[in-house]
Write a protein that holds these residues in place. Structure first.
Motif, PDB file in Angstrom:
ATOM      1  N   PHE A  78     -13.962  -5.706  13.775  1.00 40.34           N
ATOM      2  CA  PHE A  78     -14.910  -5.055  14.693  1.00 40.34           C
ATOM      3  C   PHE A  78     -16.325  -5.595  14.465  1.00 40.34           C
ATOM      4  O   PHE A  78     -17.079  -5.828  15.411  1.00 40.34           O
ATOM      5  CB  PHE A  78     -14.900  -3.542  14.476  1.00 40.34           C
ATOM      6  N   GLU A  80     -17.240  -8.494  13.443  1.00 44.93           N
ATOM      7  CA  GLU A  80     -17.336  -9.830  14.028  1.00 44.93           C
ATOM      8  C   GLU A  80     -17.467  -9.752  15.550  1.00 44.93           C
ATOM      9  O   GLU A  80     -18.226 -10.512  16.154  1.00 44.93           O
ATOM     10  CB  GLU A  80     -16.107 -10.648  13.646  1.00 44.93           C
ATOM     11  N   ARG A  81     -16.746  -8.811  16.164  1.00 39.71           N
ATOM     12  CA  ARG A  81     -16.779  -8.675  17.628  1.00 39.71           C
ATOM     13  C   ARG A  81     -18.170  -8.310  18.130  1.00 39.71           C
ATOM     14  O   ARG A  81     -18.623  -8.814  19.155  1.00 39.71           O
ATOM     15  CB  ARG A  81     -15.773  -7.613  18.080  1.00 39.71           C
ATOM     16  N   CYS A 240     -11.680   1.394  22.002  1.00 41.78           N
ATOM     17  CA  CYS A 240     -10.544   0.491  22.199  1.00 41.78           C
ATOM     18  C   CYS A 240      -9.663   0.988  23.339  1.00 41.78           C
ATOM     19  O   CYS A 240      -9.027   0.201  24.034  1.00 41.78           O
ATOM     20  CB  CYS A 240      -9.716   0.400  20.919  1.00 41.78           C
ATOM     21  N   THR A 243     -11.396  -0.527  26.521  1.00 39.73           N
ATOM     22  CA  THR A 243     -11.452  -1.988  26.536  1.00 39.73           C
ATOM     23  C   THR A 243     -10.060  -2.610  26.573  1.00 39.73           C
ATOM     24  O   THR A 243      -9.826  -3.588  27.288  1.00 39.73           O
ATOM     25  CB  THR A 243     -12.209  -2.500  25.298  1.00 39.73           C
ATOM     26  N   LEU A 287      -7.315  -6.629  19.231  1.00 42.22           N
ATOM     27  CA  LEU A 287      -8.498  -7.478  19.091  1.00 42.22           C
ATOM     28  C   LEU A 287      -8.164  -8.965  19.197  1.00 42.22           C
ATOM     29  O   LEU A 287      -9.066  -9.786  19.406  1.00 42.22           O
ATOM     30  CB  LEU A 287      -9.178  -7.208  17.749  1.00 42.22           C
ATOM     31  N   ARG A 288      -6.893  -9.310  19.079  1.00 42.47           N
ATOM     32  CA  ARG A 288      -6.488 -10.705  19.217  1.00 42.47           C
ATOM     33  C   ARG A 288      -6.225 -11.088  20.671  1.00 42.47           C
ATOM     34  O   ARG A 288      -5.854 -12.241  20.943  1.00 42.47           O
ATOM     35  CB  ARG A 288      -5.226 -10.944  18.390  1.00 42.47           C
ATOM     36  N   ARG A 291      -9.713 -14.009  25.167  1.00 38.73           N
ATOM     37  CA  ARG A 291     -10.885 -13.718  25.987  1.00 38.73           C
ATOM     38  C   ARG A 291     -10.569 -13.870  27.473  1.00 38.73           C
ATOM     39  O   ARG A 291     -11.051 -13.088  28.302  1.00 38.73           O
ATOM     40  CB  ARG A 291     -12.010 -14.680  25.595  1.00 38.73           C
TER      41      ARG A 291
END
Length: 393
Positions: A78, A80-81, A240, A243, A287-288, A291
């Motif tokens: 998180f 890093e995000r 989460c 998103t 999270l993986r 994009r």
């Protein structure tokens, strides 16, 4: 029996309460399959689903209790995000894994408020925000800005409106952008106004970034914590569930200013403890998500907005992000009556009064709550009702 210290009604209405009431109206309509555009959700598939894993994948096994504050691997992911949008490196120790964004906001408010402290709640606002302030012992001071900004743009004096509400008891400013329910997005220039005010009056900033993944503009989502020295006074709540289309997972996270995360962890321990390990691992996998896939979902939401905008004959707010538009029913008459009439024809809308004391003649529509064809069919019914009522006024 002993008395309770306060009535639940003193906290104010919540999304769940008004949603349940509209659900009851839809069930009683006799219309068969209804279109629940009052619920804030998407029809997207979850980015990840619960599964078993080996300890080396996540640092803890499925049978272990997750630490309060979150599994270190997830906190690091998180951090890093959000590091880029916040304008610099975020330490994993600043990130707290929470039971959804609601829990994150509750922790932030409890960390900064004393009994009787005031929070400037920029309005229209997510209904539960006001209840969370009151539950933390605070006092809500609604500051109407989002409808005014949408109508007047830079002609609206945001600085004057917000600063005019500051009193010696003001402790924090809460805002949600892209905004639920209007779809208005605060750009960097307007966010800088809030930063300037917070610095001048020594206030905390509580940023509800639930819809940061659904910014439809070319510039993308601007995080207020990345403006000047705002990170030193900003708590940012993320979801989460929104998103990654995983609302049932109930995982969110709170990014804290440097040096205050220990206080936040203390409040997390007192308000439910650690988030279930299985839910944290599902969030870690989400999270993986590439994009490109997240961008595709954002574009699908934007397309749903364009469909709604092009077919709605009811005046409504212009949307730059999020999942909603706010219907202006002032020419029709009573917003509550409009919501009831729509429910009778099998369309759910959220009553505007839940989003602010000045919003009784408005209603919220979630344009991602059903597939496009069903949203279009629902809007046909909404237009018909609006036209009939407008003729009477």
């Amino acid at each position: 029996m002993p008395s309770l210290p306060r009535a639940l009604g003193e906290l104010g209405g919540s999304c769940g309460e008004y949603g349940d009431r509209v659900d009851d109206l839809l069930r009683g309509s006799g219309c068969g399959e209804s279109v629940p555009l009052h619920r804030g959700r998407t029809v997207f598939e979850p980015c990840a689903r619960p599964r078993g894993w080996r300890e080396r994948e996540f640092g803890v096994s499925p049978e272990e209790e997750a630490p309060v504050g979150g599994v270190p691997e997830l906190r690091e992911a998180f951090a890093e995000r959000v590091g880029g949008p916040r304008g610099g490196k975020v330490l994993p120790e600043q990130v707290l894994v929470t039971g959804g964004a609601t829990h994150a906001l509750s922790i932030a408010l409890r960390a900064v408020l004393r009994d009787g402290d005031e929070v400037l709640v920029l309005s229209p606002h997510w209904p539960d925000a006001a209840a969370l302030v009151r539950a933390a012992g605070g006092v809500v001071r609604e500051v109407p800005v989002f409808l005014e900004l949408g109508a007047a743009g830079f002609g609206f004096d945001l600085m004057g409106a917000v600063e005019g509400a500051v009193t010696p008891r003001t402790r924090a400013i809460y805002f949600n952008s892209p905004n639920n329910p209007t779809g208005y997005r605060l750009d960097r220039r307007r966010l800088a106004v809030l930063v300037e005010l917070a610095e001048r009056h020594d206030l905390w900033l509580i940023a509800d970034n639930t819809y940061d993944g659904y910014d439809f503009t070319r510039e993308g989502f601007p995080d207020i914590a990345g403006i000047g020295a705002a990170a030193e006074r900003t708590f940012s709540a993320h979801s989460c569930g929104t998103t990654y289309a995983m609302p049932g997972n109930r995982v969110g996270y709170l990014v804290c200013p440097p040096g205050v995360a220990a206080t936040a962890v203390g409040w997390a321990r007192c308000t439910g403890g650690g988030v279930p390990t299985v839910a944290q691992f599902a969030a870690y996998e989400a999270l993986r998500t590439p994009r490109a896939e997240l961008d595709r979902r954002r574009d699908r939401a934007a397309a749903a907005w364009w469909l709604a905008d092009s077919t709605l004959q009811v005046p409504h707010t212009e949307v730059s992000g999020g999942l909603y538009t706010f219907l202006d029913l002032r020419a029709w008459g009573d917003g509550e009556r409009f919501v009831r009439r729509c429910a009778q024809l099998g369309v759910g809308l959220a009553p505007g009064r839940n989003f602010g004391a000045h919003c009784g003649s408005w209603a919220r529509l979630c344009f991602t709550a059903a597939p496009p064809q069903r949203v279009a069919e629902a809007i046909e019914r909404i237009n018909k009702i609006y036209g009939e009522g407008a003729d009477e006024h």
